[in-house]
Scaffold this motif. Structure first.
Motif, mmCIF file in Angstrom:
data_model
loop_
_atom_site.group_PDB
_atom_site.id
_atom_site.type_symbol
_atom_site.label_atom_id
_atom_site.label_comp_id
_atom_site.label_asym_id
_atom_site.label_seq_id
_atom_site.Cartn_x
_atom_site.Cartn_y
_atom_site.Cartn_z
ATOM 1 N N LEU A 134 -25.451 53.549 149.438
ATOM 2 C CA LEU A 134 -25.489 54.990 149.208
ATOM 3 C C LEU A 134 -25.268 55.254 147.726
ATOM 4 C CD1 LEU A 134 -23.352 56.414 152.156
ATOM 5 C CD2 LEU A 134 -25.842 56.266 151.978
ATOM 6 N N ILE A 135 -25.678 56.425 147.304
ATOM 7 C CA ILE A 135 -25.371 56.913 145.965
ATOM 8 C C ILE A 135 -24.136 57.786 146.122
ATOM 9 C CG2 ILE A 135 -26.149 58.338 144.046
ATOM 10 C CD1 ILE A 135 -29.038 57.679 144.995
ATOM 11 N N GLY A 136 -23.015 57.359 145.604
ATOM 12 C CA GLY A 136 -21.783 58.122 145.738
ATOM 13 C C GLY A 136 -21.290 58.131 147.175
ATOM 14 N N GLU A 137 -20.374 59.030 147.441
ATOM 15 C CA GLU A 137 -19.775 59.175 148.761
ATOM 16 C C GLU A 137 -20.386 60.368 149.486
ATOM 17 O OE1 GLU A 137 -17.496 57.141 150.230
ATOM 18 O OE2 GLU A 137 -17.795 55.854 148.486
ATOM 19 N N PRO A 138 -20.490 60.305 150.812
ATOM 20 C CA PRO A 138 -20.941 61.487 151.557
ATOM 21 C C PRO A 138 -20.011 62.671 151.268
ATOM 22 C CG PRO A 138 -20.958 59.553 152.956
ATOM 23 C CD PRO A 138 -20.254 59.159 151.676
ATOM 24 N N GLN A 139 -20.566 63.865 151.343
ATOM 25 C CA GLN A 139 -19.786 65.074 151.061
ATOM 26 C C GLN A 139 -19.982 66.107 152.159
ATOM 27 O OE1 GLN A 139 -20.339 66.605 147.109
ATOM 28 N NE2 GLN A 139 -20.222 64.578 146.183
ATOM 29 N N GLN A 140 -18.938 66.881 152.418
ATOM 30 C CA GLN A 140 -18.939 67.930 153.436
ATOM 31 C C GLN A 140 -18.798 69.286 152.746
ATOM 32 O OE1 GLN A 140 -18.873 67.237 157.009
ATOM 33 N NE2 GLN A 140 -19.344 69.397 157.160
ATOM 34 N N PHE A 141 -19.651 70.236 153.119
ATOM 35 C CA PHE A 141 -19.582 71.607 152.626
ATOM 36 C C PHE A 141 -19.645 72.535 153.831
ATOM 37 C CE2 PHE A 141 -21.608 69.051 149.329
ATOM 38 C CZ PHE A 141 -20.850 69.371 148.220
ATOM 39 N N ASP A 142 -19.408 73.805 153.644
ATOM 40 C CA ASP A 142 -19.447 74.733 154.779
ATOM 41 C C ASP A 142 -20.854 74.847 155.378
ATOM 42 O OD1 ASP A 142 -20.448 76.127 152.576
ATOM 43 O OD2 ASP A 142 -19.444 78.009 153.098
ATOM 44 N N TYR A 143 -21.887 74.493 154.632
ATOM 45 C CA TYR A 143 -23.264 74.567 155.116
ATOM 46 C C TYR A 143 -23.803 73.209 155.568
ATOM 47 C CZ TYR A 143 -23.616 73.546 150.133
ATOM 48 O OH TYR A 143 -23.421 73.017 148.870
ATOM 49 N N GLY A 144 -22.963 72.160 155.555
ATOM 50 C CA GLY A 144 -23.414 70.889 156.092
ATOM 51 C C GLY A 144 -22.786 69.673 155.445
ATOM 52 N N HIS A 145 -23.204 68.527 155.944
ATOM 53 C CA HIS A 145 -22.709 67.214 155.561
ATOM 54 C C HIS A 145 -23.861 66.501 154.853
ATOM 55 C CE1 HIS A 145 -20.640 63.339 157.324
ATOM 56 N NE2 HIS A 145 -20.415 63.468 156.041
ATOM 57 N N PHE A 146 -23.590 65.846 153.704
ATOM 58 C CA PHE A 146 -24.643 65.252 152.879
ATOM 59 C C PHE A 146 -24.333 63.807 152.520
ATOM 60 C CE2 PHE A 146 -24.961 69.748 152.188
ATOM 61 C CZ PHE A 146 -26.300 69.998 151.988
ATOM 62 N N ALA A 147 -25.397 63.036 152.309
ATOM 63 C CA ALA A 147 -25.306 61.691 151.743
ATOM 64 C C ALA A 147 -26.623 61.421 151.013
ATOM 65 C CB ALA A 147 -25.066 60.648 152.830
ATOM 66 N N TRP A 148 -26.597 60.441 150.098
ATOM 67 C CA TRP A 148 -27.759 60.174 149.251
ATOM 68 C C TRP A 148 -28.030 58.682 149.132
ATOM 69 C CZ3 TRP A 148 -23.679 63.356 148.438
ATOM 70 C CH2 TRP A 148 -23.954 64.718 148.374
ATOM 71 N N LEU A 149 -29.306 58.321 149.008
ATOM 72 C CA LEU A 149 -29.729 56.950 148.774
ATOM 73 C C LEU A 149 -31.077 56.974 148.084
ATOM 74 C CD1 LEU A 149 -31.104 55.409 152.050
ATOM 75 C CD2 LEU A 149 -30.297 57.743 151.948
ATOM 76 N N LEU A 150 -31.529 55.813 147.610
ATOM 77 C CA LEU A 150 -32.843 55.685 146.988
ATOM 78 C C LEU A 150 -33.772 54.931 147.926
ATOM 79 C CD1 LEU A 150 -31.995 54.661 143.303
ATOM 80 C CD2 LEU A 150 -32.708 56.913 144.131
ATOM 81 N N ASP A 151 -35.034 55.362 147.981
ATOM 82 C CA ASP A 151 -36.018 54.614 148.762
ATOM 83 C C ASP A 151 -36.585 53.489 147.889
ATOM 84 O OD1 ASP A 151 -38.185 55.558 147.216
ATOM 85 O OD2 ASP A 151 -39.060 56.732 148.833
ATOM 86 N N PRO A 152 -37.478 52.641 148.423
ATOM 87 C CA PRO A 152 -37.980 51.504 147.647
ATOM 88 C C PRO A 152 -38.732 51.883 146.374
ATOM 89 C CG PRO A 152 -38.524 51.234 149.964
ATOM 90 C CD PRO A 152 -37.970 52.613 149.804
ATOM 91 N N ASP A 153 -39.232 53.116 146.295
ATOM 92 C CA ASP A 153 -39.949 53.561 145.106
ATOM 93 C C ASP A 153 -39.048 54.316 144.131
ATOM 94 O OD1 ASP A 153 -42.693 52.653 145.645
ATOM 95 O OD2 ASP A 153 -42.557 54.009 147.359
ATOM 96 N N GLY A 154 -37.747 54.314 144.395
ATOM 97 C CA GLY A 154 -36.818 54.985 143.496
ATOM 98 C C GLY A 154 -36.721 56.479 143.697
ATOM 99 N N VAL A 155 -37.210 56.984 144.821
ATOM 100 C CA VAL A 155 -37.105 58.407 145.137
ATOM 101 C C VAL A 155 -35.729 58.649 145.756
ATOM 102 C CG1 VAL A 155 -38.009 60.302 146.562
ATOM 103 C CG2 VAL A 155 -39.585 58.668 145.492
#
Length: 129
Positions: free
Chosen positions: A96-117
């Motif tokens: 993952l990129i960083g740690e997952p985060q929780q906000f009042d509008y939802g829960h988020f997490a981030w990663l990169l796909d094989p093409d760097g997106v």
């Protein structure tokens, strides 16, 4: 309003077949008969009510929100059970990129796909009963 939503996101890839396999294996997406992935709007609306939406937004050129990707865009995917998907991602050995985060509008997490997106995973907050 004449525009009703996003009909697709189309991305060039150095190796489209490998990228498709990555989305299948890491995120559990299923290929449609055209070789892409479908996200039926009705399913998201049934789960998240008004929280099921596609957001089209522009960012300043200098924004670092897409980092560490060098692409000029990122993709936000609505997910129903982010914790389960994070377990799948971890099992696939994808960081993952960083740690997952929780906000009042939802829960988020981030990663990169094989093409760097940069892929932003978003579990919208469920509507209050």
């Amino acid at each position: 309003m004449p525009v009703r939503g996003v009909g697709g996101i189309f991305v060039k890839s150095a190796d489209p077949d490998a990228a498709k396999r990555w989305y299948q294996e890491v995120l559990g997406l299923e290929l449609n008969s055209y070789g892409g992935f479908d996200f039926p709007h009705a399913e998201a609306a049934e789960t998240f009510g008004d929280g099921a939406r596609t957001i089209f937004a522009r960012f300043e050129d200098g924004s670092d929100y897409f980092a560490p990707s060098e692409q000029a865009f990122m993709v936000n995917l609505i997910v129903e059970d982010l914790d389960a998907l994070l377990a799948r991602i971890k099992a696939a050995g994808v960081a993952l990129i960083g740690e997952p985060q929780q906000f009042d509008y939802g829960h988020f997490a981030w990663l990169l796909d094989p093409d760097g997106v940069k892929i932003e995973l978003w579990e919208p907050a469920k509507p209050k009963a």
